[in-house]
Design a protein around this motif. Structure first.
Motif, PDB file in Angstrom:
ATOM      1  N   GLU A  79       0.843  -1.186   0.000  1.00 24.96           N
ATOM      2  CA  GLU A  79       0.000   0.000   0.000  1.00 24.96           C
ATOM      3  C   GLU A  79       0.883   1.242   0.000  1.00 24.96           C
ATOM      4  OE1 GLU A  79      -2.962   0.096   2.951  1.00 24.96           O
ATOM      5  OE2 GLU A  79      -3.929  -1.774   2.298  1.00 24.96           O
ATOM      6  N   MET A  80       0.584   2.146  -0.901  1.00 26.33           N
ATOM      7  CA  MET A  80       1.389   3.361  -1.028  1.00 26.33           C
ATOM      8  C   MET A  80       0.521   4.491  -1.532  1.00 26.33           C
ATOM      9  SD  MET A  80       3.602   2.355  -4.420  1.00 26.33           S
ATOM     10  CE  MET A  80       4.369   0.998  -3.558  1.00 26.33           C
ATOM     11  N   GLU A  81       1.051   5.683  -1.396  1.00 29.04           N
ATOM     12  CA  GLU A  81       0.355   6.867  -1.877  1.00 29.04           C
ATOM     13  C   GLU A  81       0.562   7.000  -3.379  1.00 29.04           C
ATOM     14  OE1 GLU A  81      -1.619   8.899  -0.031  1.00 29.04           O
ATOM     15  OE2 GLU A  81      -1.309   7.378   1.523  1.00 29.04           O
ATOM     16  N   TRP A  82      -0.469   7.525  -4.060  1.00 30.90           N
ATOM     17  CA  TRP A  82      -0.403   7.725  -5.502  1.00 30.90           C
ATOM     18  C   TRP A  82      -0.403   9.221  -5.802  1.00 30.90           C
ATOM     19  CZ3 TRP A  82      -1.000   3.815  -9.500  1.00 30.90           C
ATOM     20  CH2 TRP A  82      -1.005   2.509  -9.000  1.00 30.90           C
ATOM     21  N   ALA A  83       0.202   9.559  -6.933  1.00 32.95           N
ATOM     22  CA  ALA A  83       0.281  10.967  -7.354  1.00 32.95           C
ATOM     23  C   ALA A  83      -0.041  11.044  -8.841  1.00 32.95           C
ATOM     24  CB  ALA A  83       1.674  11.538  -7.079  1.00 32.95           C
ATOM     25  N   GLU A  84      -0.479  12.236  -9.273  1.00 27.91           N
ATOM     26  CA  GLU A  84      -0.887  12.430 -10.662  1.00 27.91           C
ATOM     27  C   GLU A  84       0.333  12.828 -11.493  1.00 27.91           C
ATOM     28  OE1 GLU A  84      -4.890  14.061 -12.893  1.00 27.91           O
ATOM     29  OE2 GLU A  84      -4.149  15.114 -11.113  1.00 27.91           O
ATOM     30  N   LEU A  85       0.723  11.920 -12.379  1.00 25.24           N
ATOM     31  CA  LEU A  85       1.873  12.170 -13.237  1.00 25.24           C
ATOM     32  C   LEU A  85       1.563  13.259 -14.257  1.00 25.24           C
ATOM     33  CD1 LEU A  85       4.732  11.267 -14.178  1.00 25.24           C
ATOM     34  CD2 LEU A  85       3.595   9.610 -15.670  1.00 25.24           C
ATOM     35  N   ARG A  86       0.416  13.149 -14.884  1.00 28.72           N
ATOM     36  CA  ARG A  86      -0.129  14.142 -15.811  1.00 28.72           C
ATOM     37  C   ARG A  86      -1.631  14.002 -15.722  1.00 28.72           C
ATOM     38  NH1 ARG A  86       2.143  10.126 -18.744  1.00 28.72           N
ATOM     39  NH2 ARG A  86       4.059  11.282 -19.030  1.00 28.72           N
TER      40      ARG A  86
ATOM     41  N   TRP B  69      -2.006   8.326 -13.201  1.00 30.13           N
ATOM     42  CA  TRP B  69      -1.591   8.237 -11.803  1.00 30.13           C
ATOM     43  C   TRP B  69      -0.527   7.161 -11.632  1.00 30.13           C
ATOM     44  CZ3 TRP B  69      -3.668  11.246  -7.783  1.00 30.13           C
ATOM     45  CH2 TRP B  69      -4.733  12.086  -8.170  1.00 30.13           C
ATOM     46  N   VAL B  70       0.472   7.444 -10.784  1.00 31.26           N
ATOM     47  CA  VAL B  70       1.549   6.498 -10.495  1.00 31.26           C
ATOM     48  C   VAL B  70       1.811   6.533  -8.991  1.00 31.26           C
ATOM     49  CG1 VAL B  70       2.619   6.809 -12.760  1.00 31.26           C
ATOM     50  CG2 VAL B  70       3.367   8.229 -10.839  1.00 31.26           C
ATOM     51  N   PRO B  71       2.414   5.473  -8.437  1.00 29.01           N
ATOM     52  CA  PRO B  71       2.831   5.537  -7.019  1.00 29.01           C
ATOM     53  C   PRO B  71       3.772   6.718  -6.788  1.00 29.01           C
ATOM     54  CG  PRO B  71       2.935   3.281  -7.812  1.00 29.01           C
ATOM     55  CD  PRO B  71       2.663   4.142  -9.015  1.00 29.01           C
ATOM     56  N   ARG B  72       3.587   7.370  -5.655  1.00 26.03           N
ATOM     57  CA  ARG B  72       4.364   8.585  -5.409  1.00 26.03           C
ATOM     58  C   ARG B  72       5.870   8.324  -5.424  1.00 26.03           C
ATOM     59  NH1 ARG B  72       2.935  13.456  -3.840  1.00 26.03           N
ATOM     60  NH2 ARG B  72       0.810  12.754  -3.376  1.00 26.03           N
ATOM     61  N   LYS B  73       6.277   7.136  -4.964  1.00 24.56           N
ATOM     62  CA  LYS B  73       7.720   6.864  -4.932  1.00 24.56           C
ATOM     63  C   LYS B  73       8.283   6.633  -6.337  1.00 24.56           C
ATOM     64  CE  LYS B  73       7.634   1.819  -4.290  1.00 24.56           C
ATOM     65  NZ  LYS B  73       8.074   0.723  -3.385  1.00 24.56           N
ATOM     66  N   HIS B  74       7.396   6.382  -7.312  1.00 26.36           N
ATOM     67  CA  HIS B  74       7.836   6.228  -8.700  1.00 26.36           C
ATOM     68  C   HIS B  74       7.683   7.508  -9.496  1.00 26.36           C
ATOM     69  CE1 HIS B  74       6.961   1.631  -8.380  1.00 26.36           C
ATOM     70  NE2 HIS B  74       8.142   1.951  -7.902  1.00 26.36           N
ATOM     71  N   MET B  75       7.245   8.563  -8.819  1.00 26.00           N
ATOM     72  CA  MET B  75       7.042   9.833  -9.513  1.00 26.00           C
ATOM     73  C   MET B  75       8.390  10.372  -9.992  1.00 26.00           C
ATOM     74  SD  MET B  75       4.398  11.852 -10.175  1.00 26.00           S
ATOM     75  CE  MET B  75       4.004  13.563 -10.576  1.00 26.00           C
ATOM     76  N   PRO B  76       8.561  10.569 -11.298  1.00 23.45           N
ATOM     77  CA  PRO B  76       9.850  11.072 -11.789  1.00 23.45           C
ATOM     78  C   PRO B  76      10.038  12.533 -11.406  1.00 23.45           C
ATOM     79  CG  PRO B  76       8.271  10.950 -13.579  1.00 23.45           C
ATOM     80  CD  PRO B  76       7.602  10.332 -12.389  1.00 23.45           C
ATOM     81  N   PRO B  77      11.270  13.003 -11.358  1.00 22.53           N
ATOM     82  CA  PRO B  77      11.509  14.428 -11.041  1.00 22.53           C
ATOM     83  C   PRO B  77      11.039  15.326 -12.171  1.00 22.53           C
ATOM     84  CG  PRO B  77      13.540  13.331 -11.705  1.00 22.53           C
ATOM     85  CD  PRO B  77      12.511  12.245 -11.579  1.00 22.53           C
ATOM     86  N   GLU B  78      10.941  16.601 -11.866  1.00 27.48           N
ATOM     87  CA  GLU B  78      10.468  17.546 -12.877  1.00 27.48           C
ATOM     88  C   GLU B  78      11.357  17.568 -14.100  1.00 27.48           C
ATOM     89  OE1 GLU B  78       9.910  21.391 -11.274  1.00 27.48           O
ATOM     90  OE2 GLU B  78       8.417  20.763  -9.772  1.00 27.48           O
ATOM     91  N   SER B  79      12.633  17.260 -13.903  1.00 25.83           N
ATOM     92  CA  SER B  79      13.548  17.264 -15.047  1.00 25.83           C
ATOM     93  C   SER B  79      13.226  16.167 -16.053  1.00 25.83           C
ATOM     94  CB  SER B  79      14.988  17.094 -14.552  1.00 25.83           C
ATOM     95  OG  SER B  79      15.129  15.860 -13.846  1.00 25.83           O
ATOM     96  N   TRP B  80      12.428  15.182 -15.607  1.00 25.24           N
ATOM     97  CA  TRP B  80      12.046  14.084 -16.519  1.00 25.24           C
ATOM     98  C   TRP B  80      11.312  14.599 -17.745  1.00 25.24           C
ATOM     99  CZ3 TRP B  80      12.668   9.015 -17.448  1.00 25.24           C
ATOM    100  CH2 TRP B  80      11.728   8.365 -18.224  1.00 25.24           C
ATOM    101  N   PHE B  81      10.521  15.655 -17.554  1.00 24.79           N
ATOM    102  CA  PHE B  81       9.688  16.160 -18.639  1.00 24.79           C
ATOM    103  C   PHE B  81      10.418  17.183 -19.509  1.00 24.79           C
ATOM    104  CE2 PHE B  81       6.829  14.822 -15.237  1.00 24.79           C
ATOM    105  CZ  PHE B  81       6.014  13.948 -15.921  1.00 24.79           C
ATOM    106  N   ARG B  82      11.627  17.564 -19.096  1.00 28.25           N
ATOM    107  CA  ARG B  82      12.390  18.497 -19.912  1.00 28.25           C
ATOM    108  C   ARG B  82      13.260  17.733 -20.898  1.00 28.25           C
ATOM    109  NH1 ARG B  82      12.956  21.339 -14.823  1.00 28.25           N
ATOM    110  NH2 ARG B  82      15.027  20.400 -14.547  1.00 28.25           N
ATOM    111  N   SER B  83      13.453  18.316 -22.050  1.00 29.04           N
ATOM    112  CA  SER B  83      14.271  17.654 -23.065  1.00 29.04           C
ATOM    113  C   SER B  83      15.719  17.615 -22.623  1.00 29.04           C
ATOM    114  CB  SER B  83      14.146  18.382 -24.411  1.00 29.04           C
ATOM    115  OG  SER B  83      14.586  19.725 -24.295  1.00 29.04           O
ATOM    116  N   GLN B  84      16.378  16.503 -22.979  1.00 29.68           N
ATOM    117  CA  GLN B  84      17.777  16.322 -22.646  1.00 29.68           C
ATOM    118  C   GLN B  84      18.648  16.844 -23.794  1.00 29.68           C
ATOM    119  OE1 GLN B  84      18.455  15.233 -19.577  1.00 29.68           O
ATOM    120  NE2 GLN B  84      16.210  15.128 -19.287  1.00 29.68           N
TER     121      GLN B  84
END
Length: 781
Positions: A556-563, A567-582
């Motif tokens: 059991e874990m907390e969920w967060a809204e990816l977009r 929804w994904v588990p909060r501990k799997h939530m990628p950092p904000e830099s994930w959505f920025r181009s590399q």
């Protein structure tokens, strides 16, 4: 679209000239134009409209065209393709008026070419006329019997684009890879004819046949059943596979002769505890659905004002028609008789439960649940329409438009009664019925290899139960149950693979289109409800994950809204830099990375009703793999799951789940790469080869269907040559090895595997020359 074309732009200089002339608002002596609904009124009488929105929209559409017919003269009706593919007087008049304003020469004489686009001057300026023309044409074509429409298959959107020409005084339309016409042919069967294949071969020239027509049920057009006396003189009664006795069959047919009263009569007939079990029979389910959800004859506003008939019996039944359909009419006039029958049937369903799916009562129970859910949706619609004047509420949209003959805000006592009836059915569905279905799911989860299809059916019916919950009453149980059902079905059910016929709702028991409609209608409100409170969203999503994976030991874990909606588990939530181009990352790489991954496989998409990331989403193994003899020999099961490894243009690659490291691939033919064995088949075989082949061809008649060609030039003293055998039916070619001395003929099939071509021997004229043991040449090799 007709109403949209009549809305003129306010800019007089750049306003739509076509709209002003079509609406009759142009300067000068102009009259409005319009289109006729054709056979829509008659054909829609027997449509099975299980969704109340469609019943209401039918009334609005017919009322609209009835108002058009009162203000548009016959000579100003355009696009009457169902009457003939000629260019009518109204078509020419409209084109002439617009053409004169534009300065087009010979606009009336060449109106057909201007409407088809062969002369592009008109449609280039007013493409809305082409869109309207195509819409009217397709609408009228779809009112034809199915045998006169394009073949039922998977079409692309581009296949529906129509190409118009005017030849020999008629319009010619090409679409769906064939020539189309909305003209009914007298030599073809009538609309919906033969739809009741349960009941024998009923033949009639009528345009529309009801699934609950007593004449249809008797199976012969020579014995029309119009009243109770006709029932008594029937030579043979339908048996319904022995579900009803002869006396009950006579009573049922007598009730069906009174369409205006048949809803309370037939519902009361089956609500009797001694007859409710007869609804196991699919034929009787079809009849009851038709009684309830076929709208019947439509009553126009002018018919509503007409005087009652002066004689009994009346010369016709026009006074028994309804404005909004028979079921709406019954719920407005006498809701208690319908509600009491539904509650009695639900009680029977609960009493028939044996605690598990796939019992003898499975079909009966699920049908009663479907019936109650659909009637409940009609009650909810009436209440919503009466309280707020909204005839359609889905995806957060609410359009203000009153439907004639339905309840209005001033009908307060009726609306209170309907609300109480709706609450009573909802209490029963979300109480005993839902507990029963959850028990079935727990039983099926312990036997997934045998009861997975049964679990899919149960989830489909749970989705039906929750789809009618009012927005203000949505809670965690409702959202979790609805999303769990959608995600479970997306993983474990093969959509759009059922071949549906009349009376058949496929393996789910529920029409797939009905489920798609429910999922689409609830998607936006569910996503908003979850976004408003992350804490309750976590509770709901844990319930969804548990239901889909059937694993109660999930962490059991907390969920967060990816977009939004993902929804994904909060501990799997990628950092904000994930959505920025590399640095150095191209747009395709960025979009696939951010959309398909980053959540460790545990993701719930409210938008798609899916569990798992887009890249790692579980799905049932496709039919092409399940039907493969190799797969069956290796695994021997139909419910295997997989995830997509790669989807290339010519290859699909799936990894099997739970089968350590096994995968399955499907290669499609590569049309760009030809068989190298056929590229140089040009020459004629030498005479000595033909003499060696002669006894073989005489002994093997199959070779006479092949044309023998020399693959490449050979020397005169050659002892061996290779010949290509090209089939006349364009099937797979063969190769022949011909030896001069000693005489020998070998025949090979050409096989392809992984873009490589191989020979396999299927015949040898002298087995002493070959270690291969063949089974002999046949035309199928």
């Amino acid at each position: 679209m007709d109403a949209l074309l009549r809305r003129c732009l306010t800019d007089s200089l750049h306003g739509s000239l076509s709209s002003r002339h079509y609406a009759g608002l142009a300067d000068g002596p102009c009259q409005p134009f319009g289109v006729e609904p054709g056979a829509f009124q008659e054909a829609s009488e027997t449509l099975l409209l299980v969704a109340p929105e469609y019943q209401a929209l039918r009334t609005l559409v017919l009322d609209y065209f009835d108002s058009i017919s009162r203000c548009v003269t016959n000579d100003h009706m355009i696009f009457s393709f169902d009457k003939g593919m000629m260019c009518g007087e109204g078509d020419c008049e409209l084109v002439e008026q617009i053409g004169l304003c534009l300065g087009l020469d010979a606009a009336r004489r060449e109106a057909p070419q201007l409407l088809t686009g062969e002369r592009p001057e008109l449609l280039e300026l007013f493409p809305e006329l082409a869109w309207f023309r195509d819409t009217v044409f397709l609408w009228k074509m779809l009112l034809l019997p199915a045998c006169q429409c394009p073949a039922v298959q998977k079409w692309r959107a581009s296949d529906s684009s129509l190409k118009w020409q005017y030849k020999k005084g008629r319009f010619e339309v090409i679409g769906f890879q064939t020539t189309l016409t909305p003209e009914a042919k007298a030599s073809k069967p009538g609309f919906l004819q033969g739809v009741l294949r349960w009941f024998g071969q009923y033949e009639s020239d009528k345009k529309s046949l009801s699934r609950a027509s007593p004449s249809v049920l008797t199976g012969s057009s020579q014995e029309l059943v119009n009243n109770e006396d006709d029932v008594l003189f029937l030579k043979e009664l339908p048996s319904f596979n022995g579900a009803l006795g002869a006396a009950d069959v006579e009573l049922l047919l007598s009730y069906l002769t009174a369409p205006y009263l048949r809803i309370p009569l037939v519902l009361g007939f089956f609500a009797d505890r001694h007859r409710a079990s007869a609804l196991r029979e699919p034929q009787l389910q079809v009849i009851l659905d038709a009684v309830l959800f076929e709208p019947g004859p439509w009553q126009s506003p002018s018919d509503l004002l007409s005087v009652p008939p002066e004689t009994v019996p009346a010369p016709d039944r026009r006074h028994l028609a309804t404005g909004a359909g028979l079921l709406f009419n019954e719920l407005m006039r006498s809701p208690q008789s319908v509600v009491h029958a539904v509650l009695s049937l639900l009680q029977v369903a609960v009493e028939k439960d044996v605690g598990r799916p796939n019992s003898a009562n499975d079909g009966l129970i699920l049908y009663i649940i479907r019936l109650a859910s659909r009637i409940e949706s009609y009650l909810a619609f009436l209440v919503s329409h009466g309280r707020r004047g909204a005839y359609l509420e889905r995806a957060g949209a609410s359009y203000q438009a009153f439907v004639r003959s339905l309840a209005r805000p001033e009908d307060d006592s009726l609306l209170n009664e309907l609300e109480a009836a709706h609450r009573e059915i909802r209490r029963q569905l979300q109480g005993d019925v839902l507990r029963m279905l959850n028990d079935w799911l727990r039983y099926a989860s312990k036997r997934p290899e045998k009861l997975l299809p049964a679990a899919c059916r149960v989830h489909a019916h749970i989705a039906l139960i929750f789809k009618n919950v009012p927005s203000l009453e949505v809670d965690s149980v409702v959202v979790a149950g609805f999303l769990s059902a959608q995600a479970f079905l997306n993983i474990n059910h093969r959509w759009l693979e059922d071949t549906l016929t009349s009376g058949d709702t496929g393996r789910l028991g529920v029409g797939e289109v009905e489920l798609f409609d429910a999922f689409e209608a609830r998607r936006s409100s569910m996503a908003t409800w979850l976004s408003d409170s992350p804490s309750r969203a976590s509770l709901v999503l844990r319930m969804v994950e548990k239901a889909v994976t059937q694993n109660s030991d999930q962490e059991e874990m907390e969920w967060a809204e990816l977009r939004p909606g993902e929804w994904v588990p909060r501990k799997h939530m990628p950092p904000e830099s994930w959505f920025r181009s590399q640095p150095g990352e191209a747009f395709p790489e960025w979009i696939f990375r951010t959309v398909q991954g980053g959540a460790g496989g545990r993701q719930v998409s409210v938008n798609l009703g899916q569990y798992g990331t887009k890249r790692d989403a579980l799905e049932l193994l496709p039919s092409w793999a399940v039907c493969s003899p190799d797969f069956q020999e290796a695994f021997g099961r139909l419910d295997a799951h997989c995830v997509e490894r790669e989807a290339a243009a010519k290859r699909v690659w799936k990894d099997l789940v739970g089968h350590g490291g096994f995968s399955i691939q499907r290669w499609l033919p590569d049309e760009s790469q030809s068989d190298p064995h056929t590229e140089a088949w040009r020459g004629t075989p030498p005479s000595w080869a033909l003499s060696v082949l002669q006894p073989v061809i005489s002994a093997l008649p199959q070779l006479k269907d092949f044309e023998l060609r020399l693959q490449q030039p050979v020397r005169e003293d050659a002892n061996e040559i290779w010949l290509g055998a090209v089939p006349t039916d364009l099937s797979r070619p063969k190769e022949l090895r011909v030896q001069r001395s000693p005489p020998l003929v070998e025949v090979y099939n050409i096989l392809e595997h992984g873009r490589h071509f191989y020979r396999t021997m299927v015949f040898s004229s002298d087995t002493a020359w070959s270690f291969h043991v063949h089974e002999g040449l046949s035309c199928k090799i």
